[in-house]
Motif scaffolding. Structure first.
Motif, PDB file in Angstrom:
ATOM      1  N   LEU A 123      41.891 -24.455  -5.357  1.00  0.00           N
ATOM      2  CA  LEU A 123      42.452 -24.474  -6.710  1.00  0.00           C
ATOM      3  C   LEU A 123      43.359 -25.688  -6.923  1.00  0.00           C
ATOM      4  CD1 LEU A 123      43.437 -20.755  -7.454  1.00  0.00           C
ATOM      5  CD2 LEU A 123      41.672 -22.095  -8.586  1.00  0.00           C
ATOM      6  N   THR A 124      44.237 -25.935  -5.966  1.00  0.00           N
ATOM      7  CA  THR A 124      45.171 -27.048  -6.138  1.00  0.00           C
ATOM      8  C   THR A 124      44.474 -28.404  -6.016  1.00  0.00           C
ATOM      9  OG1 THR A 124      45.799 -26.840  -3.797  1.00  0.00           O
ATOM     10  CG2 THR A 124      47.194 -25.750  -5.417  1.00  0.00           C
ATOM     11  N   ALA A 125      43.423 -28.458  -5.207  1.00  0.00           N
ATOM     12  CA  ALA A 125      42.667 -29.712  -5.119  1.00  0.00           C
ATOM     13  C   ALA A 125      41.995 -30.028  -6.444  1.00  0.00           C
ATOM     14  CB  ALA A 125      41.630 -29.616  -4.009  1.00  0.00           C
ATOM     15  N   VAL A 135      39.128 -25.580 -12.999  1.00  0.00           N
ATOM     16  CA  VAL A 135      39.245 -24.956 -11.677  1.00  0.00           C
ATOM     17  C   VAL A 135      38.263 -23.798 -11.488  1.00  0.00           C
ATOM     18  CG1 VAL A 135      41.630 -25.645 -11.271  1.00  0.00           C
ATOM     19  CG2 VAL A 135      41.154 -23.492 -12.462  1.00  0.00           C
ATOM     20  N   PHE A 136      37.863 -23.150 -12.581  1.00  0.00           N
ATOM     21  CA  PHE A 136      36.893 -22.068 -12.469  1.00  0.00           C
ATOM     22  C   PHE A 136      35.470 -22.570 -12.729  1.00  0.00           C
ATOM     23  CE2 PHE A 136      40.759 -19.654 -14.079  1.00  0.00           C
ATOM     24  CZ  PHE A 136      41.204 -19.357 -12.799  1.00  0.00           C
ATOM     25  N   ALA A 137      35.334 -23.436 -13.707  1.00  0.00           N
ATOM     26  CA  ALA A 137      34.009 -23.959 -14.052  1.00  0.00           C
ATOM     27  C   ALA A 137      33.374 -24.696 -12.879  1.00  0.00           C
ATOM     28  CB  ALA A 137      34.109 -24.881 -15.265  1.00  0.00           C
ATOM     29  N   ARG A 138      34.153 -25.506 -12.163  1.00  0.00           N
ATOM     30  CA  ARG A 138      33.618 -26.256 -11.030  1.00  0.00           C
ATOM     31  C   ARG A 138      33.133 -25.309  -9.924  1.00  0.00           C
ATOM     32  NH1 ARG A 138      34.486 -31.748  -9.915  1.00  0.00           N
ATOM     33  NH2 ARG A 138      34.427 -32.903 -11.878  1.00  0.00           N
ATOM     34  N   GLN A 139      33.896 -24.252  -9.683  1.00  0.00           N
ATOM     35  CA  GLN A 139      33.475 -23.291  -8.659  1.00  0.00           C
ATOM     36  C   GLN A 139      32.194 -22.567  -9.061  1.00  0.00           C
ATOM     37  OE1 GLN A 139      36.648 -21.001  -6.503  1.00  0.00           O
ATOM     38  NE2 GLN A 139      37.934 -21.777  -8.172  1.00  0.00           N
ATOM     39  N   LEU A 140      32.109 -22.206 -10.323  1.00  0.00           N
ATOM     40  CA  LEU A 140      30.908 -21.512 -10.782  1.00  0.00           C
ATOM     41  C   LEU A 140      29.697 -22.435 -10.779  1.00  0.00           C
ATOM     42  CD1 LEU A 140      32.421 -19.400 -13.695  1.00  0.00           C
ATOM     43  CD2 LEU A 140      31.558 -18.557 -11.505  1.00  0.00           C
ATOM     44  N   ALA A 141      29.915 -23.722 -11.074  1.00  0.00           N
ATOM     45  CA  ALA A 141      28.808 -24.678 -11.034  1.00  0.00           C
ATOM     46  C   ALA A 141      28.273 -24.811  -9.616  1.00  0.00           C
ATOM     47  CB  ALA A 141      29.283 -26.043 -11.550  1.00  0.00           C
ATOM     48  N   ALA A 142      29.166 -24.706  -8.624  1.00  0.00           N
ATOM     49  CA  ALA A 142      28.755 -24.855  -7.228  1.00  0.00           C
ATOM     50  C   ALA A 142      28.201 -23.575  -6.637  1.00  0.00           C
ATOM     51  CB  ALA A 142      29.945 -25.325  -6.390  1.00  0.00           C
ATOM     52  N   LEU A 143      28.764 -22.435  -7.024  1.00  0.00           N
ATOM     53  CA  LEU A 143      28.425 -21.172  -6.369  1.00  0.00           C
ATOM     54  C   LEU A 143      27.518 -20.264  -7.184  1.00  0.00           C
ATOM     55  CD1 LEU A 143      32.020 -20.292  -5.055  1.00  0.00           C
ATOM     56  CD2 LEU A 143      30.157 -21.349  -3.758  1.00  0.00           C
ATOM     57  N   GLY A 144      27.609 -20.367  -8.509  1.00  0.00           N
ATOM     58  CA  GLY A 144      26.889 -19.443  -9.366  1.00  0.00           C
ATOM     59  C   GLY A 144      25.403 -19.707  -9.441  1.00  0.00           C
ATOM     60  N   ARG A 145      24.648 -18.630  -9.622  1.00  0.00           N
ATOM     61  CA  ARG A 145      23.198 -18.712  -9.785  1.00  0.00           C
ATOM     62  C   ARG A 145      22.787 -17.880 -10.993  1.00  0.00           C
ATOM     63  NH1 ARG A 145      21.320 -15.993  -4.444  1.00  0.00           N
ATOM     64  NH2 ARG A 145      22.921 -14.582  -5.261  1.00  0.00           N
ATOM     65  N   PRO A 146      21.633 -18.155 -11.565  1.00  0.00           N
ATOM     66  CA  PRO A 146      21.153 -17.302 -12.651  1.00  0.00           C
ATOM     67  C   PRO A 146      21.082 -15.848 -12.189  1.00  0.00           C
ATOM     68  CG  PRO A 146      19.825 -19.285 -12.499  1.00  0.00           C
ATOM     69  CD  PRO A 146      20.720 -19.289 -11.299  1.00  0.00           C
ATOM     70  N   GLY A 147      21.569 -14.956 -13.026  1.00  0.00           N
ATOM     71  CA  GLY A 147      21.563 -13.549 -12.679  1.00  0.00           C
ATOM     72  C   GLY A 147      22.831 -13.062 -12.017  1.00  0.00           C
ATOM     73  N   ASP A 148      23.726 -13.987 -11.620  1.00  0.00           N
ATOM     74  CA  ASP A 148      25.034 -13.579 -11.105  1.00  0.00           C
ATOM     75  C   ASP A 148      25.902 -13.067 -12.256  1.00  0.00           C
ATOM     76  OD1 ASP A 148      24.497 -14.165  -8.450  1.00  0.00           O
ATOM     77  OD2 ASP A 148      25.413 -16.161  -8.510  1.00  0.00           O
ATOM     78  N   ILE A 149      27.117 -12.637 -11.915  1.00  0.00           N
ATOM     79  CA  ILE A 149      28.037 -12.038 -12.887  1.00  0.00           C
ATOM     80  C   ILE A 149      29.346 -12.806 -12.909  1.00  0.00           C
ATOM     81  CG2 ILE A 149      29.323  -9.953 -13.509  1.00  0.00           C
ATOM     82  CD1 ILE A 149      27.193  -8.476 -11.628  1.00  0.00           C
TER      83      ILE A 149
END
Length: 229
Positions: A123-125, A135-149
């Motif tokens: 988060l701090t990085a 801070v949330f969008a970047r994580q979701l772009a890296a970790l999220g997949r279609p069909g996730d929540i």
């Protein structure tokens, strides 16, 4: 110092009876709001739970996020879904028994879930090197997949980084869930959540209390939906 922090302890200040009345009034207000939320949002919570159950059956992962007090709620959401118990694996109050399936969770209880506020270094990085709004969008772009929540929590419905997270989740093709208050803010105005639950209050305290009730009920309804397969 004590007198400055706690003026009601000074002679002639607020009496114990007045403090009691204030506490009872706040508790009553909180209870009435929670009951109103469950009555008004019950069908929508059930529909959302069905969508979450479908996503979990397909292998989806839940990501929860928010700021401040909402960040601790995000961690609580992830805890609920990932352990399958209100109190964690084995349920501390269980004493080794399996307990009531409706309380301990269904279909194996635990589901893949992660709080995006749990990694302070990450988060701090992102906040320092890029922008706090992502801070949330970047994580979701890296970790999220279609069909996730994606479950976003905000008392105002207007936190920029929460909204950016929902936008990214929608681009990714995730199921988006929003919990907000104060009319829903931009989260409601911009229709960023497939399932939006707005707490009808302007008090941050009452909003967060009612949101806690809403996501605990959502968790239990999701477990029940998974059991019905």
């Amino acid at each position: 110092m004590t007198g400055h922090l706690y003026p009601f302890l000074q002679p002639g200040a607020t009496t114990a009876e007045e403090l009691t009345r204030s506490t009872v009034a706040k508790a009553t207000e909180s209870l009435h709001l929670r009951l109103r939320v469950l009555n008004d949002l019950g069908p929508a919570l059930t529909a959302c739970a069905d969508a979450l159950a479908t996503a979990f059956r397909a292998g989806g992962t839940l990501f929860a996020f928010g700021n401040g007090g909402s960040s601790t709620d995000a961690q609580s959401v992830a805890h609920l879904f990932s352990t399958g118990y209100p109190g964690g694996p084995g349920d501390p109050g269980d004493s080794g028994s399996t307990g009531d399936p409706a309380i301990r969770g269904g279909r194996g209880g635990a589901q893949p879930a992660l709080s995006l506020t749990g990694d302070a270094a990450l988060l701090t990085a992102l906040a320092n090197d890029v922008d706090f709004d992502v801070v949330f969008a970047r994580q979701l772009a890296a970790l999220g997949r279609p069909g996730d929540i994606a479950i976003a929590l905000s008392t105002s419905g207007g936190s920029a980084n929460v909204l950016r997270g929902l936008e990214q989740a929608r681009r990714t093709g995730m199921v988006t869930v929003g919990l907000a208050g104060s009319g829903g803010g931009r989260m409601a105005d911009e229709n960023l959540a497939d399932h939006l639950f707005v707490i009808p209050s302007s008090s941050v305290h009452r909003i967060q209390e009612a949101q806690t009730t809403a996501y605990h009920v959502l968790w239990q309804l999701t477990q029940q939906a998974l059991d019905q397969r």
